[in-house]
Enzyme design. Structure first.
Site, PDB file in Angstrom:
ATOM      1  N   CYS A 218      41.051  46.406  32.017  1.00 26.34           N
ATOM      2  CA  CYS A 218      42.159  45.719  32.383  1.00 26.34           C
ATOM      3  C   CYS A 218      42.415  44.869  31.153  1.00 26.34           C
ATOM      4  O   CYS A 218      42.128  45.041  29.975  1.00 26.34           O
ATOM      5  CB  CYS A 218      41.485  44.640  33.425  1.00 26.34           C
TER       6      CYS A 218
ATOM      7  N   HIS B  64      44.990  40.120  34.365  1.00 23.38           N
ATOM      8  CA  HIS B  64      44.323  38.935  35.157  1.00 23.38           C
ATOM      9  C   HIS B  64      43.887  37.933  34.369  1.00 23.38           C
ATOM     10  O   HIS B  64      43.693  38.231  32.884  1.00 23.38           O
ATOM     11  CB  HIS B  64      43.379  39.579  36.145  1.00 23.38           C
TER      12      HIS B  64
END
Length: 439
Positions: free
Chosen positions: A383, A364
């Site tokens: 992430c 992301h």
């Protein structure tokens, strides 16, 4: 099957019409002539009787020839007798049977004569089951599967000669508590990356696993493949190599009527056809702290990234994109973090999100506060944080079924069912659900 017919016996032959006569009741004469005279008298009476017999026969024949059927009717009624066997009828499923598999055909047969009418009626809906009487007339067979959790009434009539047999039989099919269905993680008409793994989820535990595998077919875009059970309700299929790019894959789970074990019966078939896109993958190297994108084997971009820090390292291995969203709310509570914890962060909406694991790893767009450390240090909770242009490229170009591989974090792989980590399992071990890799 076809029931044999039994031949009936022949009717007893009727007596022929004719003039009747009897011997004279006169006793032998004691008059002159004695016995000789009596014998003469008897001969004359016999002769007269014979003339009467011939005349009667002649009249009967003339009457028939002339169209007068009075004598013929008398002859017919005298010899008529019905000896046809009353037809026996067999119904399958048997009367009062329960838990009948709806794919098993209803079969009605007669052992004499022919069936003249058969109906199979659902009690709740009044719908008639489709079926037909065979060419020889001795069997009726249903043409389509019946409904689950339904009671059916079979009414039948069979005829042999002038004898009819009528009857009724009732049975019920598998109840709702013993139905099982299946769903898939791919949708009809969608396009997926070539690394997509097909997952089947069953509503009830499966013990007859071989039967289920045989009921599933996968056609197109691959040479061979294998199944792997992750639980009694979760089954996956992957090809030995990625699907052929820009091809069509047809997956059919034909479990209707299949005994899944434990008394559970598959209650419907499911078929999905999807297409594959180009071969797309991303390579994330913690040592270089970069993400490099490839499309059909050609490098299409490189961007600096930040990965999970020392307390929340990113898992390694091959991870398939599960889903994507332009915006996705992140909440530290999903990681059991509370305000005051050192790793707590306020909820925020992440942009250009591609999910890698169900437990919470994503590619992301990094928060603006992380921009200075991209390509330099790891500050995420596992992430892959990217600059806006990199995250936008992955979101707009890649799709579910594309690959993101992470290396050099010195951390194990995610469990293969925490997402679609099936490509971390060597194909020769894929079908062995007990084989364990680096996770």
């Amino acid at each position: 099957m076809t029931a044999s017919r039994h031949s009936s016996g022949t009717s007893p032959e009727g007596s022929r019409p004719g003039a009747s006569f009897s011997a004279s009741s006169d006793s032998p004469a004691t008059t002159p002539g004695g016995a000789g005279a009596a014998r003469g008298l008897t001969r004359r009476r016999l002769a007269l009787g014979s003339v009467g017999l011939l005349a009667a026969v002649g009249l009967s024949a003339c009457g028939a020839d002339s169209g007068d059927d009075g004598g013929a009717e008398a002859s017919g009624s005298a010899g008529a007798s019905s000896s046809a066997k009353a037809p026996g009828v067999t119904v399958s499923p048997t009367a009062d049977a329960s838990m009948v598999n709806p794919v098993d055909p209803v079969v009605v047969t007669t052992d004499a004569g022919t069936l003249t009418d058969v109906t199979v009626t659902a009690s709740s809906s009044g719908e008639k089951a489709e079926g037909a009487i065979g060419k020889d007339g001795t069997e009726w067979r249903s043409a389509k599967p019946l409904a689950f959790d339904e009671t059916y009434t079979v009414d039948y009539t069979a005829r042999s000669g002038d004898r009819d047999t009528t009857g009724q039989s009732v049975f019920s099919t598998v109840d709702a508590a013993h139905e099982a269905d299946v769903s898939m993680n791919v949708k009809d008409g969608q396009t997926y990356g070539v690394w997509q793994v097909v997952e089947f989820n069953f509503s009830e535990p499966v013990s007859a696993k071989d039967a289920v595998e045989k009921a599933i077919s996968v056609e197109g875009a691959h040479k061979d493949g294998a199944f792997r059970w992750y639980s009694d309700q979760k089954l996956r299929f992957r090809p030995s190599e990625p699907w052929t790019p820009r091809s069509t894959v047809k997956v059919s789970a034909n479990i209707l009527g299949t005994d899944l074990g434990n008394g559970m019966i598959g209650n419907g078939n499911k078929t999905v056809s999807f297409t594959t896109g180009p071969e797309q993958r991303a390579y994330v190297d913690n040592n270089a702290k970069t993400l490099v994108a490839y499309v059909d084997g050609k490098e299409t971009g490189t961007w600096p990234v930040t990965l999970g820090d020392a307390e929340w390292p990113s898992t390694t291995g091959k991870k398939v994109i599960l889903e994507q969203a332009a915006s996705y709310k992140f909440n530290a509570g999903s990681l059991n973090l509370k305000p005051g914890d050192s790793h707590y962060y306020p909820p925020f909406d992440a942009s250009n999100v591609s999910r890698l694991t169900w437990s919470g790893e994503f590619v992301h767009q990094a928060l603006p506060s992380a921009y200075p450390v991209l390509g330099v240090a790891n500050v995420s909770h596992g992430c892959v944080g990217m600059p806006p242009e990199g995250a936008s490229y992955i979101y707009n170009t890649f799709r579910p079924g594309d690959m993101v591989e992470v290396v050099n974090t010195n951390y194990p792989q995610a469990d293969p069912d925490d997402g679609l980590g099936d490509w971390n399992i060597p194909f020769q071990h894929y079908a062995d659900e007990n084989w364990h890799g680096n996770w």
